[in-house]
Design a protein around this motif. Structure first.
Motif, PDB file in Angstrom:
ATOM      1  N   GLN A 185       0.855  -1.177   0.000  1.00  0.00           N
ATOM      2  CA  GLN A 185       0.000   0.000   0.000  1.00  0.00           C
ATOM      3  C   GLN A 185       0.896   1.233   0.000  1.00  0.00           C
ATOM      4  O   GLN A 185       1.923   1.260   0.697  1.00  0.00           O
ATOM      5  N   ASP A 186       0.504   2.251  -0.740  1.00  0.00           N
ATOM      6  CA  ASP A 186       1.285   3.482  -0.772  1.00  0.00           C
ATOM      7  C   ASP A 186       1.413   4.096   0.613  1.00  0.00           C
ATOM      8  O   ASP A 186       2.471   4.615   0.994  1.00  0.00           O
ATOM      9  N   TRP A 187       0.324   4.029   1.384  1.00  0.00           N
ATOM     10  CA  TRP A 187       0.370   4.626   2.708  1.00  0.00           C
ATOM     11  C   TRP A 187       1.351   3.923   3.628  1.00  0.00           C
ATOM     12  O   TRP A 187       1.915   4.539   4.540  1.00  0.00           O
ATOM     13  N   MET A 188       1.583   2.635   3.383  1.00  0.00           N
ATOM     14  CA  MET A 188       2.568   1.916   4.195  1.00  0.00           C
ATOM     15  C   MET A 188       3.986   2.285   3.768  1.00  0.00           C
ATOM     16  O   MET A 188       4.873   2.482   4.611  1.00  0.00           O
ATOM     17  N   ALA A 189       4.206   2.406   2.479  1.00  0.00           N
ATOM     18  CA  ALA A 189       5.536   2.765   1.969  1.00  0.00           C
ATOM     19  C   ALA A 189       5.953   4.152   2.447  1.00  0.00           C
ATOM     20  O   ALA A 189       7.131   4.399   2.726  1.00  0.00           O
ATOM     21  N   LYS A 190       4.987   5.053   2.560  1.00  0.00           N
ATOM     22  CA  LYS A 190       5.289   6.426   2.957  1.00  0.00           C
ATOM     23  C   LYS A 190       5.464   6.581   4.467  1.00  0.00           C
ATOM     24  O   LYS A 190       6.092   7.532   4.928  1.00  0.00           O
ATOM     25  N   SER A 191       4.906   5.629   5.238  1.00  0.00           N
ATOM     26  CA  SER A 191       4.851   5.804   6.690  1.00  0.00           C
ATOM     27  C   SER A 191       6.003   5.149   7.441  1.00  0.00           C
ATOM     28  O   SER A 191       6.310   5.545   8.571  1.00  0.00           O
ATOM     29  N   GLU A 192       6.618   4.121   6.851  1.00  0.00           N
ATOM     30  CA  GLU A 192       7.697   3.418   7.530  1.00  0.00           C
ATOM     31  C   GLU A 192       9.011   3.610   6.783  1.00  0.00           C
ATOM     32  O   GLU A 192       9.047   3.604   5.548  1.00  0.00           O
ATOM     33  N   GLY A 193      10.106   3.734   7.549  1.00  0.00           N
ATOM     34  CA  GLY A 193      11.422   3.970   6.977  1.00  0.00           C
ATOM     35  C   GLY A 193      12.219   2.695   6.779  1.00  0.00           C
ATOM     36  O   GLY A 193      11.735   1.576   7.031  1.00  0.00           O
ATOM     37  N   PRO A 194      13.470   2.811   6.350  1.00  0.00           N
ATOM     38  CA  PRO A 194      14.330   1.648   6.050  1.00  0.00           C
ATOM     39  C   PRO A 194      14.495   0.696   7.230  1.00  0.00           C
ATOM     40  O   PRO A 194      14.581  -0.521   7.026  1.00  0.00           O
ATOM     41  N   ASP A 195      14.553   1.211   8.454  1.00  0.00           N
ATOM     42  CA  ASP A 195      14.757   0.334   9.611  1.00  0.00           C
ATOM     43  C   ASP A 195      13.633  -0.683   9.748  1.00  0.00           C
ATOM     44  O   ASP A 195      13.867  -1.848  10.069  1.00  0.00           O
ATOM     45  N   TYR A 196      12.405  -0.230   9.511  1.00  0.00           N
ATOM     46  CA  TYR A 196      11.250  -1.140   9.604  1.00  0.00           C
ATOM     47  C   TYR A 196      11.381  -2.279   8.599  1.00  0.00           C
ATOM     48  O   TYR A 196      11.205  -3.454   8.945  1.00  0.00           O
ATOM     49  N   TRP A 197      11.689  -1.946   7.358  1.00  0.00           N
ATOM     50  CA  TRP A 197      11.747  -2.954   6.306  1.00  0.00           C
ATOM     51  C   TRP A 197      12.943  -3.877   6.483  1.00  0.00           C
ATOM     52  O   TRP A 197      12.842  -5.091   6.236  1.00  0.00           O
ATOM     53  N   ASP A 198      14.075  -3.337   6.944  1.00  0.00           N
ATOM     54  CA  ASP A 198      15.245  -4.184   7.197  1.00  0.00           C
ATOM     55  C   ASP A 198      14.971  -5.146   8.354  1.00  0.00           C
ATOM     56  O   ASP A 198      15.300  -6.337   8.273  1.00  0.00           O
ATOM     57  N   ARG A 199      14.359  -4.645   9.407  1.00  0.00           N
ATOM     58  CA  ARG A 199      14.082  -5.484  10.581  1.00  0.00           C
ATOM     59  C   ARG A 199      13.133  -6.625  10.226  1.00  0.00           C
ATOM     60  O   ARG A 199      13.368  -7.794  10.584  1.00  0.00           O
ATOM     61  N   ASN A 200      12.073  -6.314   9.501  1.00  0.00           N
ATOM     62  CA  ASN A 200      11.099  -7.352   9.168  1.00  0.00           C
ATOM     63  C   ASN A 200      11.596  -8.278   8.067  1.00  0.00           C
ATOM     64  O   ASN A 200      11.183  -9.436   7.996  1.00  0.00           O
ATOM     65  N   THR A 201      12.485  -7.794   7.218  1.00  0.00           N
ATOM     66  CA  THR A 201      13.118  -8.679   6.237  1.00  0.00           C
ATOM     67  C   THR A 201      13.962  -9.723   6.948  1.00  0.00           C
ATOM     68  O   THR A 201      13.908 -10.920   6.611  1.00  0.00           O
TER      69      THR A 201
END
Length: 354
Positions: free
Chosen positions: A65-81
């Protein structure tokens, strides 16, 4: 692949057990023997809308979702990856363990977990769900009222005994569902408020291939997903000779559903039949009377391609959820919890024991 596509449609058709304002759900799926399909996938859904996704091919948690991409930064995506990659290895091992439990070797097999919580922003009521499946059938589920596990198959009994005796696991899950999941749900709802809380009015058509075919009430273009479509005869709800389909995505963020009525032409001409649609976007119900002028047929240039196109659009979303099985038989449903997200940290709990 045909079986995998069916799994995707099942996923799209599943609603929460009872009506709530908001829900957060994570579906983990490990597969084997399905060509051209990732061996492991995670789909996160808020109010039934996919908002994050990971699979063993891309190997990265990504926004849907666009709203998710805009709301969370690199740390969130790295951590969950990083967490998702750990779960990927666990699920590959779980497939092999489950196959040994069921004395299986080759073939197509799936291990799934659905984990989530729900929250009514008006009453404050909350609930939670943790359930595991193997090959499309229930394997084990948590009863939150008693904080014990239900094992519908004998192969799951050792797992039940192990988990029931593990107080540390129970405490961790209780804390997760009563705190983290609800907090994360509220956060994601605030991110996507303009999308998740919008309403789009449905369009309703009566369709019939030929005079001897069932009459289809086709309702499309609506949001949110929850909807009620019924047939009435002389003002009374009719349940016999009615077949209601799954609620499917259109590909543009809206949904569609069909309800078929099998009735003889002379019957509906002598009585008053109508298709009635109830939806959050409507102040008054939509009621379409079953009469010749309201029926579109093949002879009249019926745009059946619209329905086919909608299904094709739904299948275009297979990249997000294909292969995920949500079993519908004998579901435990939500047990009321205190008040909780997963950030993908619980999929490693499915450990069938020989």
């Amino acid at each position: 692949m045909r079986k995998a596509l069916l799994f995707a449609l099942i996923l799209f058709g599943v609603d929460w057990i009872f009506a709530v304002s908001h829900s957060l759900q994570y579906v983990y799926s490990g597969t084997s023997g399905i060509r051209n399909l990732p061996e492991f996938m995670i789909v996160g859904l808020v109010d039934g809308e996919p908002f994050v996704y990971y699979d063993s091919n891309i190997r990265r948690m990504t926004p849907r979702q666009d709203w998710m991409a805009k709301s969370e930064g690199p740390d969130y995506w790295d951590r969950n990856t990083n967490k998702s990659r750990i779960h990927e290895q666990v699920y590959k091992a779980n497939i092999e363990t489950a196959k040994r439990c069921f004395n299986q070797t080759g073939g197509i097999h799936t291990v799934q977990m659905v984990l989530g919580c729900e929250w009514d922003d008006e009453t404050g009521a909350t609930g939670a769900l943790e359930q595991f499946g193997y090959d499309g059938s229930d394997f084990i589920a948590l009863d939150f009222k008693t904080m014990t596990y239900v094992a519908p198959v004998m192969q799951a009994v050792p797992t039940k005994q192990k988990w029931d005796s593990g107080n540390a696991r129970k405490d961790r899950y209780k804390s997760y569902f009563t705190q983290q999941c609800i907090e994360s749900l509220k956060k994601y709802v605030s991110y996507g408020k303009s999308t998740l809380e919008r309403t789009v009015r449905p369009e309703v058509s009566l369709l019939q291939k030929d005079p001897s075919s069932p009459v289809t009430c086709h309702t499309t273009g609506f949001f949110p997903k929850r909807i009620m479509v019924t047939w009435r005869k002389d003002g009374v709800d009719k349940h016999s000779d009615v077949e209601v389909g799954e609620t499917l995505p259109n590909g543009d963020g809206t949904f569609q559903i069909t309800s078929k009525l099998t009735v003889k032409t002379e019957d509906w001409k002598m009585n008053s039949y109508s298709c009635v649609v109830q939806h959050k976007s409507l102040q008054d119900d939509i009621a379409v009377l079953l009469e010749e002028k309201n029926i579109r047929t093949n002879q009249g240039g019926l745009p059946w391609g619209i329905i086919v196109g909608c299904v094709a659009a739904a299948l275009a979303l297979v990249a997000v959820v294909v292969g995920v099985v949500l079993w519908r038989r004998n579901r435990t449903g939500y047990g009321k919890a205190g008040t909780s997200d997963t950030d993908s940290e619980n999929s490693s709990q499915l450990q069938p024991t020989a």
